[in-house]
Design a protein around this motif. Structure first.
Motif, short mmCIF file in Angstrom:
data_model
loop_
_atom_site.label_atom_id
_atom_site.label_comp_id
_atom_site.label_asym_id
_atom_site.label_seq_id
_atom_site.Cartn_x
_atom_site.Cartn_y
_atom_site.Cartn_z
N ASN A 2 -18.60 115.20 5.31
CA ASN A 2 -18.54 114.21 4.22
C ASN A 2 -17.11 113.97 3.76
O ASN A 2 -16.81 113.93 2.55
CB ASN A 2 -19.41 114.65 3.03
CG ASN A 2 -20.86 114.86 3.43
OD1 ASN A 2 -21.39 114.13 4.28
ND2 ASN A 2 -21.52 115.84 2.83
N CYS A 3 -16.23 113.80 4.71
CA CYS A 3 -14.82 113.60 4.38
C CYS A 3 -14.58 112.19 3.85
O CYS A 3 -15.15 111.21 4.34
CB CYS A 3 -13.94 113.86 5.61
SG CYS A 3 -14.02 115.57 6.20
N CYS A 62 -2.42 109.86 -0.94
CA CYS A 62 -2.89 109.70 0.43
C CYS A 62 -3.46 111.05 0.82
O CYS A 62 -2.73 111.93 1.29
CB CYS A 62 -1.78 109.32 1.38
SG CYS A 62 -0.95 107.77 0.91
N GLU A 63 -4.71 111.26 0.63
CA GLU A 63 -5.31 112.57 0.78
C GLU A 63 -6.72 112.41 1.33
O GLU A 63 -7.43 111.44 1.00
CB GLU A 63 -5.35 113.30 -0.55
CG GLU A 63 -5.90 114.71 -0.48
CD GLU A 63 -5.92 115.38 -1.84
OE1 GLU A 63 -6.31 116.56 -1.91
OE2 GLU A 63 -5.54 114.71 -2.84
N VAL A 64 -7.12 113.34 2.17
CA VAL A 64 -8.48 113.38 2.69
C VAL A 64 -9.19 114.59 2.08
O VAL A 64 -8.70 115.72 2.18
CB VAL A 64 -8.52 113.48 4.23
CG1 VAL A 64 -9.95 113.61 4.73
CG2 VAL A 64 -7.86 112.25 4.86
N GLN A 65 -10.30 114.34 1.41
CA GLN A 65 -11.07 115.41 0.79
C GLN A 65 -12.39 115.58 1.51
O GLN A 65 -13.09 114.60 1.79
CB GLN A 65 -11.31 115.10 -0.69
CG GLN A 65 -10.05 115.09 -1.53
CD GLN A 65 -10.32 114.85 -3.00
OE1 GLN A 65 -11.44 114.49 -3.38
NE2 GLN A 65 -9.31 115.07 -3.83
N CYS A 66 -12.73 116.83 1.83
CA CYS A 66 -13.95 117.12 2.59
C CYS A 66 -14.78 118.16 1.85
O CYS A 66 -14.26 118.99 1.09
CB CYS A 66 -13.62 117.65 3.99
SG CYS A 66 -12.71 116.50 5.03
N GLU A 67 -16.06 118.12 2.11
CA GLU A 67 -16.97 119.17 1.67
C GLU A 67 -17.13 120.18 2.80
O GLU A 67 -16.74 119.92 3.94
CB GLU A 67 -18.33 118.58 1.29
CG GLU A 67 -18.28 117.59 0.14
CD GLU A 67 -19.64 116.97 -0.13
OE1 GLU A 67 -20.64 117.48 0.44
OE2 GLU A 67 -19.71 116.00 -0.90
N THR A 68 -17.68 121.32 2.50
CA THR A 68 -17.95 122.34 3.51
C THR A 68 -19.45 122.45 3.72
O THR A 68 -20.20 122.64 2.76
CB THR A 68 -17.38 123.70 3.10
OG1 THR A 68 -15.97 123.58 2.90
CG2 THR A 68 -17.65 124.74 4.19
#
Length: 344
Positions: A320-321, A327-333
């Motif tokens: 679910n990135c 300028c950042e990419v945030q993801c779940e684990t």
């Protein structure tokens, strides 16, 4: 009587050295020339004067084993390089041994020929002569003219000669059954490369014209060589010593006489189901299997009827990135579950 006994001891000693050399080609190709005092003839000359050829021989041996592992990855015997297993296998004359010897010889002729084409061997150049029509027919004429032999063909004849000199030199004067099988399967491996060279066609000319048309030969993909030898393994011929003591014949009346490209053997293979130090079998316990398959990779065959179990593994992955400005990419684990079957 004493003379006969001493001669027998000497022959056993020499034979042991020969088979040790053959095993080094497979088990530890980097050591094939370390004990040159044990080598004679062309083997010794190649080791001392052609180190670049020795390097190609070592790489070819590794290439052959890697292909062996690919071809047998789903079988009970999977061409493992564990020395305590492969060393025992190489001491027998089963069809698995025949395949290992054939694919090793194929890898060596392939690697030497390739090294020649890459300019890594000083005494080798392009093969510019057209092959005999019986081996590889010349291209047909067409309405626009005739294709001419040109370019720079992979010099398979150089690779064939060098690999044969190194691998077969010590066996030229021997006619015992084990030697006959070994040299026959070596030759089957070399022919699997030499007889299946490919023709390359290319047009040359300005603005896409075909003013000059040339063709040459190149090595096949080694995977194709492995596939061909695997077919020969499946149809390998069991043989026994001939009446003249100089050759071998099919063991049964219904078995056709083996040709030069066929793999031959004399001993039946073990089941490889259970660990056995004597045969080199590691067994199939713990091997992954495909419970939906009815082939050699299926759990019924690979697990030898012992049954299998489902193994569930969980590992964490990013999911679910989203891209966040800027300028950042945030993801779940997330937990990802994987299930496979394993032989009991």
């Amino acid at each position: 009587m004493l003379c006969v006994l001493l001669c027998m001891i000497y022959m056993l000693h020499v034979t042991g050295l020969w088979w040790a050399m053959g095993r080094h080609l497979v088990l530890d190709p980097g050591r094939i020339c370390r004990k040159t005092r044990r080598l004679r003839g062309k083997q010794a000359l190649i080791c001392k004067k052609e180190p670049e050829v020795v390097t190609a021989i070592g790489e070819g041996s590794k290439l052959g084993i890697h292909e062996c592992q690919h071809q047998f990855r789903f079988r009970r015997w999977n061409c493992t390089t564990t020395k305590r297993s492969l060393k025992k296998v190489l001491m027998t004359d089963t069809r698995e041994t025949g395949f290992v010897n054939a694919i090793t010889a194929a890898g060596i002729i392939y690697s030497i020929t390739q090294a020649c084409s890459y300019g890594q061997l000083l005494d080798c150049s392009c093969e510019r002569n057209a092959p005999p029509a019986a081996v590889s027919p010349p291209p047909q004429e067409n309405a626009e003219g005739r294709w001419e032999w040109g370019g720079c063909s992979d010099n398979i004849n150089f690779g064939y000669r060098k690999s044969k000199e190194f691998m077969d030199d010590r066996f030229r004067r021997r006619s015992d059954l084990k030697t006959l099988l070994l040299t026959h399967n070596y030759e089957a491996g070399r022919l699997a490369v030499k007889k299946y060279m490919k023709l390359v066609y290319k047009c040359h000319g300005m603005s896409g014209s075909c003013a000059v048309k040339s063709t040459w030969r190149k090595l096949p993909l080694f995977r194709e060589v492995g596939n061909h030898l695997k077919e020969k393994f499946d149809g390998a011929a069991k043989v026994m010593p001939g009446n003249d003591g100089q050759g071998f014949i099919p063991e049964g009346a219904t078995i056709k006489p083996p040709e030069k490209e066929d793999i031959v053997y004399t001993e039946e293979s073990p089941s490889y189901c259970e660990p056995d130090k004597k045969t080199g079998s590691l067994g199939t316990q713990g091997r992954h299997c495909n419970y939906t398959s009815i082939g050699v990779d299926g759990c019924e065959l690979l697990c030898c009827g012992r049954g299998y179990e489902a193994v569930r593994r969980t590992h964490r992955v990013n999911c679910n990135c989203r891209f966040q400005y800027c300028c950042e990419v945030q993801c779940e684990t997330c937990d990802r579950r994987h299930t496979y079957s394993r032989c009991l």
